[in-house]
Scaffold this active site. Structure first.
Site, PDB file in Angstrom:
ATOM      1  N   ASP A  64       0.823  -1.201   0.000  1.00 46.79           N
ATOM      2  CA  ASP A  64       0.000   0.000   0.000  1.00 46.79           C
ATOM      3  C   ASP A  64       0.862   1.258   0.000  1.00 46.79           C
ATOM      4  O   ASP A  64       1.950   1.288   0.590  1.00 46.79           O
ATOM      5  CB  ASP A  64      -0.899   0.022   1.241  1.00 46.79           C
ATOM      6  CG  ASP A  64      -2.006  -1.013   1.188  1.00 46.79           C
ATOM      7  OD1 ASP A  64      -2.298  -1.505   0.079  1.00 46.79           O
ATOM      8  OD2 ASP A  64      -2.568  -1.331   2.251  1.00 46.79           O
ATOM      9  N   ARG A  65       0.341   2.287  -0.611  1.00 48.99           N
ATOM     10  CA  ARG A  65       1.074   3.548  -0.708  1.00 48.99           C
ATOM     11  C   ARG A  65       1.590   4.061   0.640  1.00 48.99           C
ATOM     12  O   ARG A  65       2.762   4.449   0.741  1.00 48.99           O
ATOM     13  CB  ARG A  65       0.198   4.615  -1.372  1.00 48.99           C
ATOM     14  CG  ARG A  65       0.882   5.962  -1.521  1.00 48.99           C
ATOM     15  CD  ARG A  65      -0.016   6.962  -2.212  1.00 48.99           C
ATOM     16  NE  ARG A  65       0.709   8.186  -2.524  1.00 48.99           N
ATOM     17  CZ  ARG A  65       0.218   9.192  -3.243  1.00 48.99           C
ATOM     18  NH1 ARG A  65      -1.010   9.105  -3.726  1.00 48.99           N
ATOM     19  NH2 ARG A  65       0.944  10.259  -3.483  1.00 48.99           N
TER      20      ARG A  65
END
Length: 252
Positions: A64-65
């Protein structure tokens, strides 16, 4: 009027490389590749690493970012299926470090999660799918109590926790910690807004405090076990020191 050139961000930290694979210590906030989630983003791990080493790279999994840590790429797509199957079939080993609200013990959570659907990518998917099996091991390894009031309590408590996902559901660790009432600090989707605000106000921290610290897998060419460790960045380490959470208590 003179134009000011945009300052390039630092090179990515390469933590493993051989002739077939390469891994970086992804910083929080960096997208793996272009995404509709942020059409204004200008930097992506795939393109940035490609430009840095002068070779095409292919992500072997997702991160995830807002999560930092181990991100593995292939340098040769020939071996993509083998490696991706290891991730899909949960034959890899992963360990994460996170700062969560409250003091948490040790345990194993077996709590099914409904598949999270993207508004665009999954717009034709059935929204009423059954929940999927999801399992996480967790262990509190360091604890602190701060004399900072977060309503309705006069003090605030936090734990440094080691998380070992046994399944790979989207946002699994973040959703499982929320279910246990120990949300990860900095999680704007599944977290506690009051504690997130406290960290912004007192520690100038607005990132998700979740880090992929370790990845173990079988090399798709040599068949040998590969173990990759990603150290915490200076900002995360400094915050742990401020909170008096000793990461060295982690035994793995």
């Amino acid at each position: 009027m003179l134009e000011v050139a945009e300052q390039a961000s630092p090179d990515l930290e390469i933590i493993y490389r051989d002739e077939h694979l390469i891994a970086i210590n992804k910083p929080s906030g960096l997208l793996v590749h272009r995404s509709w989630l942020d059409s204004h983003a200008t930097e992506f791990a795939v393109q940035k690493l490609r430009d840095q080493i002068g070779e095409h790279v292919y992500p072997a999994h997702r991160l995830d970012r807002p999560t930092s840590g181990v991100l593995l790429f292939l340098l040769d797509k020939t071996y993509a299926n083998d490696l991706m199957e290891q991730f899909a079939e949960q034959r890899t080993e992963k360990r994460y470090l996170a700062v969560v609200r409250g003091h948490i013990g040790e345990g194993f959570l077996d709590y099914a999660l409904k598949k999270k659907l993207d508004k665009i990518a999954d717009k034709h998917a059935n929204p009423d799918q059954e929940a999927q099996e999801a399992q996480t091991e967790y262990k509190g390894i360091a604890f602190s109590e701060l004399p900072i009031a977060v309503r309705p309590y006069p003090q605030s408590r936090y734990s440094l926790v080691e998380l070992v996902p046994k399944t790979g559901r989207r946002h699994q660790l973040r959703r499982h910690m929320k279910h246990l009432h120990h949300p990860i600090i900095g999680d704007t989707t599944h977290g506690d807004g009051k504690h997130n605000q406290m960290f912004r106000d007192n520690f100038d921290s607005d990132r998700l405090l979740l880090h992929s610290a370790y990845l173990g897998f079988t090399h798709p060419v040599t068949g040998k076990k590969v173990e990759i460790h990603a150290p915490l960045d200076d900002t995360f380490n400094s915050l742990l020191a401020t909170l008096k959470l000793d990461v060295n208590r982690c035994t793995n």
